[in-house]
Design an enzyme around this catalytic site. Structure first.
Site, PDB file in Angstrom:
ATOM      1  N   GLY A 160      34.116  44.578  46.719  1.00  0.00           N
ATOM      2  CA  GLY A 160      34.443  43.403  45.459  1.00  0.00           C
ATOM      3  C   GLY A 160      34.390  42.131  46.251  1.00  0.00           C
ATOM      4  N   ASP A 161      34.762  41.154  45.353  1.00  0.00           N
ATOM      5  CA  ASP A 161      34.977  39.664  45.878  1.00  0.00           C
ATOM      6  C   ASP A 161      35.652  39.376  46.954  1.00  0.00           C
ATOM      7  OD1 ASP A 161      34.666  36.958  45.269  1.00  0.00           O
ATOM      8  OD2 ASP A 161      36.560  36.871  44.373  1.00  0.00           O
TER       9      ASP A 161
ATOM     10  N   THR B  15      36.541  41.690  49.590  1.00  0.00           N
ATOM     11  CA  THR B  15      36.023  42.310  50.532  1.00  0.00           C
ATOM     12  C   THR B  15      35.276  41.510  51.065  1.00  0.00           C
ATOM     13  OG1 THR B  15      36.674  44.562  49.807  1.00  0.00           O
ATOM     14  CG2 THR B  15      35.044  44.280  51.559  1.00  0.00           C
TER      15      THR B  15
ATOM     16  N   THR C  73      32.168  47.397  41.787  1.00  0.00           N
ATOM     17  CA  THR C  73      33.301  47.563  41.255  1.00  0.00           C
ATOM     18  C   THR C  73      32.820  48.216  39.831  1.00  0.00           C
ATOM     19  OG1 THR C  73      35.018  46.544  39.695  1.00  0.00           O
ATOM     20  CG2 THR C  73      32.993  45.083  40.237  1.00  0.00           C
TER      21      THR C  73
ATOM     22  N   ASP D 276      34.440  47.679  37.362  1.00  0.00           N
ATOM     23  CA  ASP D 276      34.892  46.903  36.439  1.00  0.00           C
ATOM     24  C   ASP D 276      33.673  45.994  35.824  1.00  0.00           C
ATOM     25  OD1 ASP D 276      37.385  47.824  36.513  1.00  0.00           O
ATOM     26  OD2 ASP D 276      38.135  46.181  37.286  1.00  0.00           O
TER      27      ASP D 276
ATOM     28  N   GLY E 229      40.004  47.882  34.086  1.00  0.00           N
ATOM     29  CA  GLY E 229      39.416  47.054  33.776  1.00  0.00           C
ATOM     30  C   GLY E 229      40.519  45.830  33.726  1.00  0.00           C
ATOM     31  N   ARG E 230      40.773  45.229  34.815  1.00  0.00           N
ATOM     32  CA  ARG E 230      41.827  44.663  35.493  1.00  0.00           C
ATOM     33  C   ARG E 230      41.823  43.114  34.608  1.00  0.00           C
ATOM     34  NH1 ARG E 230      45.575  43.669  39.664  1.00  0.00           N
ATOM     35  NH2 ARG E 230      45.403  45.939  40.164  1.00  0.00           N
TER      36      ARG E 230
ATOM     37  N   GLU F   9      43.017  48.118  30.321  1.00  0.00           N
ATOM     38  CA  GLU F   9      44.310  48.217  30.983  1.00  0.00           C
ATOM     39  C   GLU F   9      45.095  46.734  30.993  1.00  0.00           C
ATOM     40  OE1 GLU F   9      44.232  49.274  35.062  1.00  0.00           O
ATOM     41  OE2 GLU F   9      42.649  47.901  35.662  1.00  0.00           O
TER      42      GLU F   9
ATOM     43  N   GLN G  28      37.928  57.823  36.085  1.00  0.00           N
ATOM     44  CA  GLN G  28      36.883  56.809  35.888  1.00  0.00           C
ATOM     45  C   GLN G  28      36.185  56.148  37.140  1.00  0.00           C
ATOM     46  OE1 GLN G  28      38.467  53.623  32.881  1.00  0.00           O
ATOM     47  NE2 GLN G  28      40.159  54.833  33.740  1.00  0.00           N
TER      48      GLN G  28
END
Ligand code: F6P
Length: 333
Positions: free
Chosen positions: A105-106, A108, A129, A131, A174-175, A225, A277
């Site tokens: 992700g962003d 990392t 991700t 998401d 989905g943060r 979420e 998921q």
């Protein structure tokens, strides 16, 4: 050439397809040696690597998870209270790496780029991700698989909700971005879809459920979420010190059940899907997308175009500078 590769952050269906495509492209196109780093940055901190050859990456295209393992808490800049980036850079040099392919992700990808700035090897990023919220990239692999899983869950919940005349709430991951809830909610025919981008109003949702109580008897609600009622905070399941994501979300589906029940005659029930998921084998779409990303990442390495992240834009595979997408999210407009 010797190229290191790691997977960092939460896992995602399609990681193995990327690992396979990067490795096979680099071996076939320039006879490169590929070094797999275990458990993300933890492998660079703890000196755990292994060679990746043709055989090691054969037969993994369709498998979920990552053969390299991953970690979402290991940072070379803050490891158990210490900055160990100098040791990590020295280890990269010792391994004789020319570049690092960072699948993450962003956070990392930014970390890998930062290592390059303090003397480490240059990097190429592959966005990852479920998401689907990485800026500059219209589709991340793993998202299609997650949407398929949630859609199936909504359909399953619908038949039982119908039998019992219940309001069935399904909570998705989905943060900060509601793409999973939105697309699966549409595909699964949810009656109410709630996203982190848009605060919800309980009486309005209750009115929809009551209308349906009279006619269809049941209601399906799909909630991301990160969603919340206006004026409230996101529902936090746990605090995770030392993690790039300091809070673990989850449980808003239960909160919504409590909020809704007093308004309704029918029973309200919640299913939190969680890591279901993220697990399992990638869909055909994700296998192809991940393969295209992996191949493109190898091309960027061969062309010496470092500090770039591969990205899908207008249906075409291209790349964008990491600096341009760092710390920004692609949310539902
Ligand atoms: O970023 C992807 C994601 O799946 C989020 O939707 C979710 O909040 C988070 O990862 C969960 O991560 P973990 O497995 O570390 O709890």
């Amino acid at each position: 050439m010797r190229i290191g590769m790691l997977t960092g952050g939460g896992d995602c269906p399609g990681l193995n397809a990327v690992i396979r495509a990067v490795t096979k492209s680099l071996i076939r196109q320039c006879g490169a040696e590929v070094i797999g780093i275990e458990d993300g940055f933890l492998g660079l901190i703890e000196r755990r690597v292994r060679p990746l050859g043709w055989d090691e990456v054969s037969g993994i295209l369709a498998t979920g998870g990552t053969i390299l393992g991953t970690s979402n808490t290991a940072s070379p800049f803050a490891w158990r209270g210490r900055d160990v980036s100098a040791e990590v850079v020295a280890y990269q040099r010792e391994l004789g790496l020319d570049a690092l392919v960072t699948i993450g992700g962003d956070g990392t990808m930014t970390m890998a780029a930062r290592l390059g700035e303090v003397g480490g090897v240059p990097m190429v990023g592959v966005p990852k991700t479920i998401d689907n919220d990485i800026a500059g990239c219209e589709r991340s692999f793993g998202f299609d698989t997650a949407v398929a899983t949630v859609t199936e869950a909504l359909e399953r919940v619908e038949t039982t909700g119908q039998s019992h005349g219940r309001v069935m709430i399904v909570e998705t991951m989905g943060r900060y971005a509601g793409w999973i809830a939105l697309e699966a909610g549409l595909a699964g025919g949810a009656d109410v879809i709630l996203l982190p981008e848009m605060d919800y109003d309980v009486p309005t949702i209750a009115a929809t459920c009551r209308r349906r109580e009279e006619r269809q008897r049941y209601t399906i609600i799909c909630i991301g979420e990160g969603a919340k009622q206006s004026g409230d905070r996101q529902t936090v399941q746990a605090h995770v010190p030392g993690s790039p994501d300091p809070v673990r979300l989850g449980g808003v589906g239960h909160v919504l059940r409590e909020q809704l029940q007093p308004y309704l005659n029918s029973e309200v029930r919640t299913t939190v899907l969680g890591h279901v998921q993220r697990g399992g084998d990638p869909t055909p779409y994700d296998r192809v997308l991940a393969t295209r990303y992996g191949h493109k990442a190898a091309q960027l390495v061969l062309a010496g175009q470092f500090g770039q992240m591969v990205a899908l834009q207008n249906g075409q595979i291209g790349s964008v500078p990491i600096a341009q997408v760092a710390n920004t999210q692609r949310t539902v407009p």
